[in-house]
Design a protein around this motif. Structure first.
Motif, mmCIF file in Angstrom:
data_model
loop_
_atom_site.group_PDB
_atom_site.id
_atom_site.type_symbol
_atom_site.label_atom_id
_atom_site.label_comp_id
_atom_site.label_asym_id
_atom_site.label_seq_id
_atom_site.Cartn_x
_atom_site.Cartn_y
_atom_site.Cartn_z
ATOM 1 N N ILE A 84 -2.499 -7.015 -7.263
ATOM 2 C CA ILE A 84 -3.352 -6.807 -6.067
ATOM 3 C C ILE A 84 -2.612 -5.958 -4.958
ATOM 4 O O ILE A 84 -3.482 -5.233 -4.212
ATOM 5 N N ALA A 85 -1.306 -6.319 -4.729
ATOM 6 C CA ALA A 85 -0.908 -5.304 -3.543
ATOM 7 C C ALA A 85 -1.043 -3.777 -3.800
ATOM 8 O O ALA A 85 -1.245 -2.949 -2.932
ATOM 9 N N LYS A 86 -0.915 -3.305 -4.936
ATOM 10 C CA LYS A 86 -1.156 -2.027 -5.542
ATOM 11 C C LYS A 86 -2.444 -1.486 -5.450
ATOM 12 O O LYS A 86 -2.655 -0.368 -4.759
ATOM 13 N N PHE A 87 -3.437 -2.565 -5.502
ATOM 14 C CA PHE A 87 -4.745 -2.043 -5.362
ATOM 15 C C PHE A 87 -4.927 -1.781 -3.793
ATOM 16 O O PHE A 87 -5.737 -0.800 -3.487
ATOM 17 N N ILE A 88 -4.429 -2.765 -2.999
ATOM 18 C CA ILE A 88 -4.634 -2.856 -1.559
ATOM 19 C C ILE A 88 -3.928 -1.439 -0.934
ATOM 20 O O ILE A 88 -4.470 -0.666 -0.264
ATOM 21 N N LEU A 89 -2.780 -1.399 -1.326
ATOM 22 C CA LEU A 89 -2.064 -0.352 -0.616
ATOM 23 C C LEU A 89 -2.410 1.077 -1.030
ATOM 24 O O LEU A 89 -1.723 2.000 -0.239
ATOM 25 N N HIS A 90 -2.940 1.177 -2.276
ATOM 26 C CA HIS A 90 -3.258 2.485 -2.488
ATOM 27 C C HIS A 90 -4.691 2.804 -2.559
ATOM 28 O O HIS A 90 -5.203 3.903 -3.151
ATOM 29 N N HIS A 91 -5.428 2.107 -2.079
ATOM 30 C CA HIS A 91 -6.997 2.240 -1.716
ATOM 31 C C HIS A 91 -7.181 3.377 -0.885
ATOM 32 O O HIS A 91 -6.580 3.466 0.249
ATOM 33 N N PRO A 92 -8.017 4.309 -1.295
ATOM 34 C CA PRO A 92 -8.307 5.480 -0.464
ATOM 35 C C PRO A 92 -8.970 5.197 0.887
ATOM 36 O O PRO A 92 -8.917 6.037 1.900
ATOM 37 N N ASN A 93 -9.638 4.076 1.052
ATOM 38 C CA ASN A 93 -10.032 3.615 2.450
ATOM 39 C C ASN A 93 -9.184 2.852 3.172
ATOM 40 O O ASN A 93 -9.773 2.383 4.200
ATOM 41 N N LEU A 94 -7.942 2.690 2.796
ATOM 42 C CA LEU A 94 -7.021 1.960 3.634
ATOM 43 C C LEU A 94 -6.369 2.829 4.433
ATOM 44 O O LEU A 94 -6.013 3.895 4.401
ATOM 45 N N PRO A 95 -6.865 2.491 6.122
ATOM 46 C CA PRO A 95 -6.621 3.429 6.982
ATOM 47 C C PRO A 95 -4.999 3.666 7.324
ATOM 48 O O PRO A 95 -4.172 3.036 6.680
ATOM 49 N N GLU A 96 -4.632 4.854 7.895
ATOM 50 C CA GLU A 96 -3.237 5.219 7.899
ATOM 51 C C GLU A 96 -2.326 4.225 8.634
ATOM 52 O O GLU A 96 -1.218 3.945 8.446
ATOM 53 N N ASP A 97 -3.231 3.422 9.973
ATOM 54 C CA ASP A 97 -2.375 2.305 10.438
ATOM 55 C C ASP A 97 -2.322 1.255 9.653
ATOM 56 O O ASP A 97 -1.653 0.064 10.047
ATOM 57 N N LYS A 98 -3.026 1.096 8.461
ATOM 58 C CA LYS A 98 -2.780 -0.043 7.367
ATOM 59 C C LYS A 98 -3.634 -1.282 7.890
ATOM 60 O O LYS A 98 -3.621 -2.154 7.275
ATOM 61 N N ILE A 99 -4.378 -1.060 8.677
ATOM 62 C CA ILE A 99 -5.228 -2.478 9.244
ATOM 63 C C ILE A 99 -6.734 -1.982 8.510
ATOM 64 O O ILE A 99 -7.308 -1.133 9.105
ATOM 65 N N PRO A 100 -6.875 -2.918 7.666
ATOM 66 C CA PRO A 100 -8.199 -2.405 6.736
ATOM 67 C C PRO A 100 -9.645 -2.628 7.733
ATOM 68 O O PRO A 100 -9.722 -3.352 8.616
ATOM 69 N N TYR A 101 -10.512 -1.780 7.358
ATOM 70 C CA TYR A 101 -11.889 -1.993 7.696
ATOM 71 C C TYR A 101 -12.435 -3.384 7.211
ATOM 72 O O TYR A 101 -11.634 -3.860 6.152
ATOM 73 N N TRP A 102 -13.285 -4.112 7.719
ATOM 74 C CA TRP A 102 -13.749 -5.291 7.284
ATOM 75 C C TRP A 102 -14.263 -5.383 5.685
ATOM 76 O O TRP A 102 -13.912 -6.413 5.159
ATOM 77 N N ASP A 103 -14.512 -4.248 5.279
ATOM 78 C CA ASP A 103 -14.781 -4.068 3.639
ATOM 79 C C ASP A 103 -14.536 -2.713 3.347
ATOM 80 O O ASP A 103 -14.911 -1.823 4.036
ATOM 81 N N PHE A 104 -13.607 -2.771 2.364
ATOM 82 C CA PHE A 104 -13.120 -1.384 1.827
ATOM 83 C C PHE A 104 -14.191 -0.473 1.424
ATOM 84 O O PHE A 104 -14.102 0.703 1.462
ATOM 85 N N ASP A 105 -15.564 -1.102 1.235
ATOM 86 C CA ASP A 105 -16.793 -0.280 0.770
ATOM 87 C C ASP A 105 -17.881 -0.074 1.728
ATOM 88 O O ASP A 105 -18.776 0.290 1.550
#
Length: 206
Positions: A84-105
């Motif tokens: 799960i960590a790999k999916f989150i941390l390497h998702h192309p829509n994870l911003p540079e500051d690492k605070i996610p958008y409310w939905d990755f899509d």
């Protein structure tokens, strides 16, 4: 007791099999037949759609499996948390500051609300997970991302000034955007996991 424990582990393995997709993203809710127990479908009430990657849902998944490994020492749970960590941390829509958008899509990225609560949950989970993995590179990656998340959340962008923000610590969380509820708002669990992550980080630095 052993039967109950066996059944409980079986339920957890079922959730791991059906609530998570092949890429280790997860649904918000898995629906099962109440008579047969067979999986019917996965749905996501607070995300963009049933098949989207609702950010806080992914954060809960990471945190939950990390916690389950802590309590059981079951290697399957540790591997699930790592995936799960790999999916989150390497998702192309994870911003540079690492605070996610409310939905990755979310359709209008980068013009979509961030979810500080998801960032805080992920940070706390990563700091704990970093203590369990046997791979030093992974451990350092988890700690580095969590550190960056905490620095971002502690900046003026997310950290509320004293006696503002209704008394909450963090700004910019999202409760349920599809229902236009608690959008760009403070949330109790954002503050809780932020403080927890800070305490875990402080302990690591000692």
């Amino acid at each position: 007791r052993d039967c109950l424990l066996s059944r409980g582990l079986g339920d957890v393995y079922k959730r791991q099999k059906y609530q998570f997709r092949k890429d280790y993203s997860c649904y918000h809710v898995a629906v099962y037949d109440t008579i047969t127990g067979h999986f019917i479908k996965g749905v996501t009430h607070q995300g963009l759609s049933d098949n989207s990657m609702w950010a806080r849902g992914q954060a809960w998944g990471l945190y939950g499996y990390t916690m389950m490994y802590r309590e059981t020492q079951n290697e399957k749970y540790l591997q699930q948390a790592i995936n799960i960590a790999k999916f989150i941390l390497h998702h192309p829509n994870l911003p540079e500051d690492k605070i996610p958008y409310w939905d990755f899509d979310a359709p209008n990225i980068p013009d979509e609300p961030r979810d500080a609560s998801a960032g805080a949950i992920i940070a706390s989970a990563l700091l704990e997970l970093s203590q369990y993995v046997n791979d030093d590179k992974l451990s350092k990656e988890y700690q580095s991302v969590a550190s960056q998340q905490l620095r971002t959340l502690s900046s003026d962008e997310y950290l509320a000034a004293p006696q503002t923000n209704g008394g909450f610590i963090l700004k910019h969380s999202v409760g349920n955007k599809p229902r236009n509820s608690e959008v760009d708002a403070p949330l109790t669990y954002a503050d809780y996991y932020y403080v927890e992550a800070l305490l875990r980080y402080k302990k690591l630095l000692q």
